[in-house]
Design a protein around this motif. Structure first.
Motif, PDB file in Angstrom:
ATOM      1  N   TYR A  19      30.683  10.587  22.944  1.00  8.35           N
ATOM      2  CA  TYR A  19      29.778  11.041  23.997  1.00  8.35           C
ATOM      3  C   TYR A  19      28.671  11.830  23.321  1.00  8.35           C
ATOM      4  O   TYR A  19      28.931  12.847  22.679  1.00  8.35           O
ATOM      5  CB  TYR A  19      30.537  11.914  25.001  1.00  8.35           C
ATOM      6  CG  TYR A  19      29.781  12.192  26.264  1.00  8.35           C
ATOM      7  CD1 TYR A  19      29.927  11.375  27.372  1.00  8.35           C
ATOM      8  CD2 TYR A  19      28.912  13.266  26.357  1.00  8.35           C
ATOM      9  CE1 TYR A  19      29.234  11.619  28.545  1.00  8.35           C
ATOM     10  CE2 TYR A  19      28.209  13.524  27.514  1.00  8.35           C
ATOM     11  CZ  TYR A  19      28.377  12.696  28.607  1.00  8.35           C
ATOM     12  OH  TYR A  19      27.677  12.940  29.760  1.00  8.35           O
ATOM     13  N   LEU A  21      25.062  13.986  23.303  1.00  8.22           N
ATOM     14  CA  LEU A  21      24.187  14.843  24.100  1.00  8.22           C
ATOM     15  C   LEU A  21      22.805  14.912  23.448  1.00  8.22           C
ATOM     16  O   LEU A  21      22.699  15.010  22.229  1.00  8.22           O
ATOM     17  CB  LEU A  21      24.752  16.265  24.191  1.00  8.22           C
ATOM     18  CG  LEU A  21      26.057  16.433  24.955  1.00  8.22           C
ATOM     19  CD1 LEU A  21      26.525  17.880  24.855  1.00  8.22           C
ATOM     20  CD2 LEU A  21      25.910  16.025  26.395  1.00  8.22           C
ATOM     21  N   GLN A  26      21.555  16.671  28.134  1.00  6.28           N
ATOM     22  CA  GLN A  26      21.814  15.505  28.971  1.00  6.28           C
ATOM     23  C   GLN A  26      22.564  14.444  28.166  1.00  6.28           C
ATOM     24  O   GLN A  26      22.542  14.449  26.953  1.00  6.28           O
ATOM     25  CB  GLN A  26      20.507  14.926  29.533  1.00  6.28           C
ATOM     26  CG  GLN A  26      19.689  14.084  28.565  1.00  6.28           C
ATOM     27  CD  GLN A  26      18.876  14.867  27.541  1.00  6.28           C
ATOM     28  OE1 GLN A  26      19.035  16.062  27.364  1.00  6.28           O
ATOM     29  NE2 GLN A  26      18.025  14.154  26.823  1.00  6.28           N
ATOM     30  N   CYS A  27      23.201  13.531  28.873  1.00  2.71           N
ATOM     31  CA  CYS A  27      23.948  12.460  28.210  1.00  2.71           C
ATOM     32  C   CYS A  27      22.978  11.506  27.532  1.00  2.71           C
ATOM     33  O   CYS A  27      22.136  10.898  28.180  1.00  2.71           O
ATOM     34  CB  CYS A  27      24.809  11.700  29.215  1.00  2.71           C
ATOM     35  SG  CYS A  27      25.659  10.293  28.485  1.00  2.71           S
ATOM     36  N   LYS A  30      27.166   6.991  25.695  1.00  3.95           N
ATOM     37  CA  LYS A  30      28.605   7.063  25.498  1.00  3.95           C
ATOM     38  C   LYS A  30      29.093   5.689  25.063  1.00  3.95           C
ATOM     39  O   LYS A  30      28.555   4.664  25.484  1.00  3.95           O
ATOM     40  CB  LYS A  30      29.336   7.563  26.737  1.00  3.95           C
ATOM     41  CG  LYS A  30      29.147   6.774  27.997  1.00  3.95           C
ATOM     42  CD  LYS A  30      29.853   7.470  29.138  1.00  3.95           C
ATOM     43  CE  LYS A  30      29.854   6.605  30.385  1.00  3.95           C
ATOM     44  NZ  LYS A  30      30.612   7.233  31.460  1.00  3.95           N
ATOM     45  N   TYR A  83      36.274  23.120  29.451  1.00  6.56           N
ATOM     46  CA  TYR A  83      35.020  22.388  29.688  1.00  6.56           C
ATOM     47  C   TYR A  83      35.257  21.030  30.342  1.00  6.56           C
ATOM     48  O   TYR A  83      34.306  20.331  30.655  1.00  6.56           O
ATOM     49  CB  TYR A  83      34.272  22.185  28.365  1.00  6.56           C
ATOM     50  CG  TYR A  83      33.731  23.470  27.808  1.00  6.56           C
ATOM     51  CD1 TYR A  83      32.449  23.901  28.128  1.00  6.56           C
ATOM     52  CD2 TYR A  83      34.501  24.278  26.984  1.00  6.56           C
ATOM     53  CE1 TYR A  83      31.944  25.091  27.635  1.00  6.56           C
ATOM     54  CE2 TYR A  83      34.012  25.474  26.490  1.00  6.56           C
ATOM     55  CZ  TYR A  83      32.735  25.865  26.818  1.00  6.56           C
ATOM     56  OH  TYR A  83      32.252  27.052  26.334  1.00  6.56           O
ATOM     57  N   TYR A  91      36.498   9.421  28.037  1.00  9.04           N
ATOM     58  CA  TYR A  91      35.082   9.810  28.115  1.00  9.04           C
ATOM     59  C   TYR A  91      34.929  11.264  28.559  1.00  9.04           C
ATOM     60  O   TYR A  91      34.108  11.996  28.013  1.00  9.04           O
ATOM     61  CB  TYR A  91      34.304   8.904  29.067  1.00  9.04           C
ATOM     62  CG  TYR A  91      33.988   7.554  28.494  1.00  9.04           C
ATOM     63  CD1 TYR A  91      33.330   7.431  27.272  1.00  9.04           C
ATOM     64  CD2 TYR A  91      34.328   6.398  29.164  1.00  9.04           C
ATOM     65  CE1 TYR A  91      33.033   6.188  26.730  1.00  9.04           C
ATOM     66  CE2 TYR A  91      34.035   5.146  28.630  1.00  9.04           C
ATOM     67  CZ  TYR A  91      33.396   5.053  27.421  1.00  9.04           C
ATOM     68  OH  TYR A  91      33.104   3.825  26.886  1.00  9.04           O
ATOM     69  N   ASN A  92      35.705  11.688  29.546  1.00  8.91           N
ATOM     70  CA  ASN A  92      35.612  13.075  30.003  1.00  8.91           C
ATOM     71  C   ASN A  92      36.055  14.046  28.909  1.00  8.91           C
ATOM     72  O   ASN A  92      35.496  15.128  28.774  1.00  8.91           O
ATOM     73  CB  ASN A  92      36.433  13.284  31.271  1.00  8.91           C
ATOM     74  CG  ASN A  92      35.795  12.650  32.487  1.00  8.91           C
ATOM     75  OD1 ASN A  92      34.632  12.247  32.453  1.00  8.91           O
ATOM     76  ND2 ASN A  92      36.538  12.545  33.561  1.00  8.91           N
ATOM     77  N   GLN A  95      33.194  14.228  26.441  1.00  4.65           N
ATOM     78  CA  GLN A  95      32.114  15.032  27.020  1.00  4.65           C
ATOM     79  C   GLN A  95      32.457  16.515  26.935  1.00  4.65           C
ATOM     80  O   GLN A  95      31.602  17.340  26.578  1.00  4.65           O
ATOM     81  CB  GLN A  95      31.874  14.635  28.479  1.00  4.65           C
ATOM     82  CG  GLN A  95      30.775  15.443  29.130  1.00  4.65           C
ATOM     83  CD  GLN A  95      30.578  15.073  30.602  1.00  4.65           C
ATOM     84  OE1 GLN A  95      31.347  14.320  31.174  1.00  4.65           O
ATOM     85  NE2 GLN A  95      29.537  15.605  31.192  1.00  4.65           N
ATOM     86  N   ALA A  98      31.930  17.726  23.367  1.00  7.24           N
ATOM     87  CA  ALA A  98      30.503  17.873  23.046  1.00  7.24           C
ATOM     88  C   ALA A  98      29.926  19.118  23.706  1.00  7.24           C
ATOM     89  O   ALA A  98      29.185  19.885  23.077  1.00  7.24           O
ATOM     90  CB  ALA A  98      29.732  16.627  23.490  1.00  7.24           C
ATOM     91  N   GLU A  99      30.246  19.338  24.977  1.00  5.39           N
ATOM     92  CA  GLU A  99      29.699  20.506  25.691  1.00  5.39           C
ATOM     93  C   GLU A  99      30.264  21.809  25.146  1.00  5.39           C
ATOM     94  O   GLU A  99      29.548  22.812  25.063  1.00  5.39           O
ATOM     95  CB  GLU A  99      29.954  20.362  27.182  1.00  5.39           C
ATOM     96  CG  GLU A  99      29.091  19.276  27.798  1.00  5.39           C
ATOM     97  CD  GLU A  99      29.324  19.080  29.284  1.00  5.39           C
ATOM     98  OE1 GLU A  99      30.228  19.730  29.860  1.00  5.39           O
ATOM     99  OE2 GLU A  99      28.594  18.261  29.869  1.00  5.39           O
TER     100      GLU A  99
END
Length: 116
Positions: A19, A21, A26-27, A30, A83, A91-92, A95, A98-99
């Protein structure tokens, strides 16, 4: 494709979720790649920060990714969990990794060398 600043990777047995950023969080994209394709996918990208959850195999992958010129960060899984949004899936998870890395308040796990 927009310039990526951070990539979160959810490591699994056979397929890895990536994923990316962009500069504003923003994405960017992915992807789901097989184990053999991970380094091929990352070598095509400009150097950026790559974040992984710390686990047994993450130190190996971190050394391989670092050799490609990326900055690698291993994050403790218990801190990444905060997070996570929505249902738990690859995928979640990527994400959330990454966040968590973008947030910058989590102390990364030191990378172990091959002999350790």
């Amino acid at each position: 494709m927009a310039k990526l600043t951070t990539i979160g990777i959810d490591l699994a047995k056979n397929t890895f979720a990536l994923y990316g950023l962009g500069p504003k969080g923003q994405c960017g994209w992915k992807r789901k790649v097989r184990r053999k394709q991970l380094l091929e996918q990352l070598v095509r990208l400009e150097p950026c920060k790559v974040a992984l959850e710390a686990c047994g195999s993450s130190h190996y992958w971190a050394r391989q990714i670092q050799a490609l010129g990326h900055q690698v960060e291993l994050l403790p899984p218990q801190h990444v969990k905060g997070y996570l949004r929505g249902q738990k899936n690859d995928y979640n998870d990527a994400q959330a990794i990454a966040e968590a890395s973008e947030h910058g308040r989590i102390r990364p796990v030191p990378l172990k060398g091959a002999e350790q």
